[in-house]
Design a protein around this motif. Structure first.
Motif, short mmCIF file in Angstrom:
data_model
loop_
_atom_site.label_atom_id
_atom_site.label_comp_id
_atom_site.label_asym_id
_atom_site.label_seq_id
_atom_site.Cartn_x
_atom_site.Cartn_y
_atom_site.Cartn_z
N TRP A 1 1.57 9.69 -5.51
CA TRP A 1 2.08 10.99 -5.08
C TRP A 1 3.18 11.48 -6.01
CZ3 TRP A 1 5.29 12.06 -0.06
CH2 TRP A 1 5.24 13.42 0.22
N ALA A 2 3.99 10.57 -6.54
CA ALA A 2 5.13 10.97 -7.37
C ALA A 2 4.73 11.30 -8.80
CB ALA A 2 6.17 9.85 -7.39
N MET A 3 3.55 10.89 -9.24
CA MET A 3 3.14 11.15 -10.62
C MET A 3 2.93 12.65 -10.84
SD MET A 3 -0.07 9.56 -12.80
CE MET A 3 0.62 7.90 -12.65
N VAL B 1 -8.15 15.01 -4.73
CA VAL B 1 -8.11 14.22 -3.49
C VAL B 1 -7.23 12.99 -3.68
CG1 VAL B 1 -9.50 12.84 -1.92
CG2 VAL B 1 -10.32 15.07 -2.67
N TRP B 2 -7.33 12.35 -4.85
CA TRP B 2 -6.48 11.18 -5.13
C TRP B 2 -5.00 11.54 -5.03
CZ3 TRP B 2 -3.14 10.86 -9.37
CH2 TRP B 2 -2.55 9.61 -9.58
N GLY B 3 -4.62 12.71 -5.52
CA GLY B 3 -3.22 13.09 -5.47
C GLY B 3 -2.76 13.59 -4.11
N ALA B 4 -3.70 14.02 -3.26
CA ALA B 4 -3.32 14.58 -1.96
C ALA B 4 -3.37 13.56 -0.83
CB ALA B 4 -4.25 15.76 -1.62
N MET C 1 -3.31 13.97 -15.14
CA MET C 1 -4.53 14.48 -15.77
C MET C 1 -4.78 13.83 -17.12
SD MET C 1 -5.91 16.24 -13.59
CE MET C 1 -7.28 16.50 -14.69
N LEU C 2 -3.72 13.49 -17.84
CA LEU C 2 -3.90 12.79 -19.11
C LEU C 2 -4.54 11.42 -18.90
CD1 LEU C 2 -0.56 13.69 -20.92
CD2 LEU C 2 -2.81 14.71 -21.26
N VAL C 3 -4.12 10.75 -17.83
CA VAL C 3 -4.70 9.44 -17.52
C VAL C 3 -6.14 9.58 -17.09
CG1 VAL C 3 -4.53 7.42 -16.02
CG2 VAL C 3 -2.44 8.51 -16.90
N LEU D 1 0.83 -1.20 0.00
CA LEU D 1 0.00 0.00 0.00
C LEU D 1 0.87 1.26 0.00
CD1 LEU D 1 -2.75 1.35 0.14
CD2 LEU D 1 -2.73 1.06 2.62
N SER D 2 1.97 1.25 0.71
CA SER D 2 2.86 2.41 0.75
C SER D 2 3.45 2.69 -0.63
CB SER D 2 3.98 2.19 1.77
OG SER D 2 3.45 2.04 3.08
N VAL D 3 3.85 1.63 -1.32
CA VAL D 3 4.40 1.81 -2.67
C VAL D 3 3.34 2.38 -3.61
CG1 VAL D 3 5.32 0.59 -4.68
CG2 VAL D 3 6.16 0.03 -2.39
N ALA D 4 2.10 1.89 -3.50
CA ALA D 4 1.02 2.40 -4.35
C ALA D 4 0.77 3.88 -4.06
CB ALA D 4 -0.25 1.58 -4.12
#
Length: 318
Positions: free
Chosen positions: A135-137, A190-193, A143-145, A127-130
């Motif tokens: 976060w790193a993207m 929210v997904w990115g934060a 946004m393209l995805v 889960l941490s890696v996910a």
């Protein structure tokens, strides 16, 4: 047994040495070491701020880019901004959107942090890696995805809804309506934060003494009571920091809204403050008005940050 007798110093004797203050070079050494960083900070932050203030009191349009002097207008740009109905509509829209994102981010981040504490070592690592990958993207790549996921004709969401409901969702646009547009934007933000909030709260929760939690459990406190009455008070300062930072980040969001508008959103009904400033300056060429809006926006950010600074100072004084 001998004793030492203290006698007064003879007349004319030199006084005992006193502790002297640091010499001037020693006092200046910290400032000398900080000088390069302060110089970079002044250039990178100070000059754009001064330039923005200068533009905000001048009628700086596209013609000034060709060397035409910009006339001084004083506070006219501020007066025009504060009496503009669209400015207040965009501001209200931005604050409502910010509140929704902050509540969703803090809630989801808390749940993920608690989940990290419950999982075993292997699943916690997965889960941490996910979370780190999300976060790193870069925001633009993300946004393209997400734009492809909610695509009108080939989107994954429309395909899944068609498969689940049995009705055709192909061709449904999620960005044409302001409500669904901001729902998609909030989901992306929210997904990115969530990773930052989850990792920060997880680090705080792990510092809560296990003995305190066990004592609360022996006293009959259930999981909800232990969380609200024991864990939350221990990380209250962390929550304050996360809420303030989330408010600032979500108010000045630009990339996600701008890219979604380019995919299919209606600009006049979906602009937030960051995009509105860009429209006034880069799109319409009203650099003076855009600078005035940016100054007002900066004041709003400082007002939000003031609570955090005051709370931090009080914590340090306790």
């Amino acid at each position: 047994m001998s004793s030492t007798v203290l006698r007064p110093a003879p007349p004319g004797a030199a006084p005992p040495p006193r502790a002297t203050r640091a010499t001037t070079p020693a006092r200046l050494l910290p400032w000398v070491l900080l000088a390069p960083s302060l110089a970079v900070l002044v250039v990178v932050t100070g000059y754009p701020l001064v330039r923005m203030l200068w533009l905000s009191v001048h009628e700086y349009e596209r013609a000034q880019l060709l060397g035409v002097p910009a006339p001084f207008v004083g506070l006219d740009n501020y007066a025009a901004t504060l009496t503009d109905e669209r400015f207040w509509a965009v501001t209200a829209r931005s604050f409502v959107f910010m509140l929704v994102c902050v509540v969703a981010t803090i809630t989801a981040g808390t749940l993920v942090a608690l989940l990290l504490m419950r999982l075993g070592r292997v699943m916690r690592l997965v889960l941490s890696v996910a979370l780190l990958l999300a976060w790193a993207m870069p925001p633009l790549a993300a946004m393209l995805v997400w734009g492809w996921i909610f695509d009108t004709r080939y989107g994954v969401v429309n395909h899944l809804l068609t498969s689940v409901t049995g009705e055709s969702w192909m061709g449904h646009s999620w960005l044409i309506s302001p409500l669904s547009f901001f729902a998609v934007a909030a989901l992306v933000i929210v997904w990115g934060a969530i990773p930052f909030v989850a990792f920060t709260l997880y680090a705080g929760f792990t510092q809560v003494p296990r003995e305190v939690l066990e004592a609360a459990q022996l006293d009959g406190a259930d999981g909800r009571q232990r969380f609200l009455d024991v864990q939350v008070p221990y990380v209250r300062t962390i929550y304050v920091v996360l809420i303030v930072l989330s408010m600032i980040w979500d108010l000045k969001v630009f990339t996600q809204i701008f890219v979604l508008q380019g995919i299919g959103g209606v600009t006049s009904e979906t602009s937030t403050l960051g995009v509105y400033i860009y429209e006034m300056g880069m799109a319409q060429g009203h650099y003076g008005a855009a600078s005035a809006i940016a100054v007002i926006f900066t004041v709003l950010m400082l007002a939000i940050s003031a609570y955090y600074v005051r709370a931090t100072v009080k914590e340090e004084q306790l």
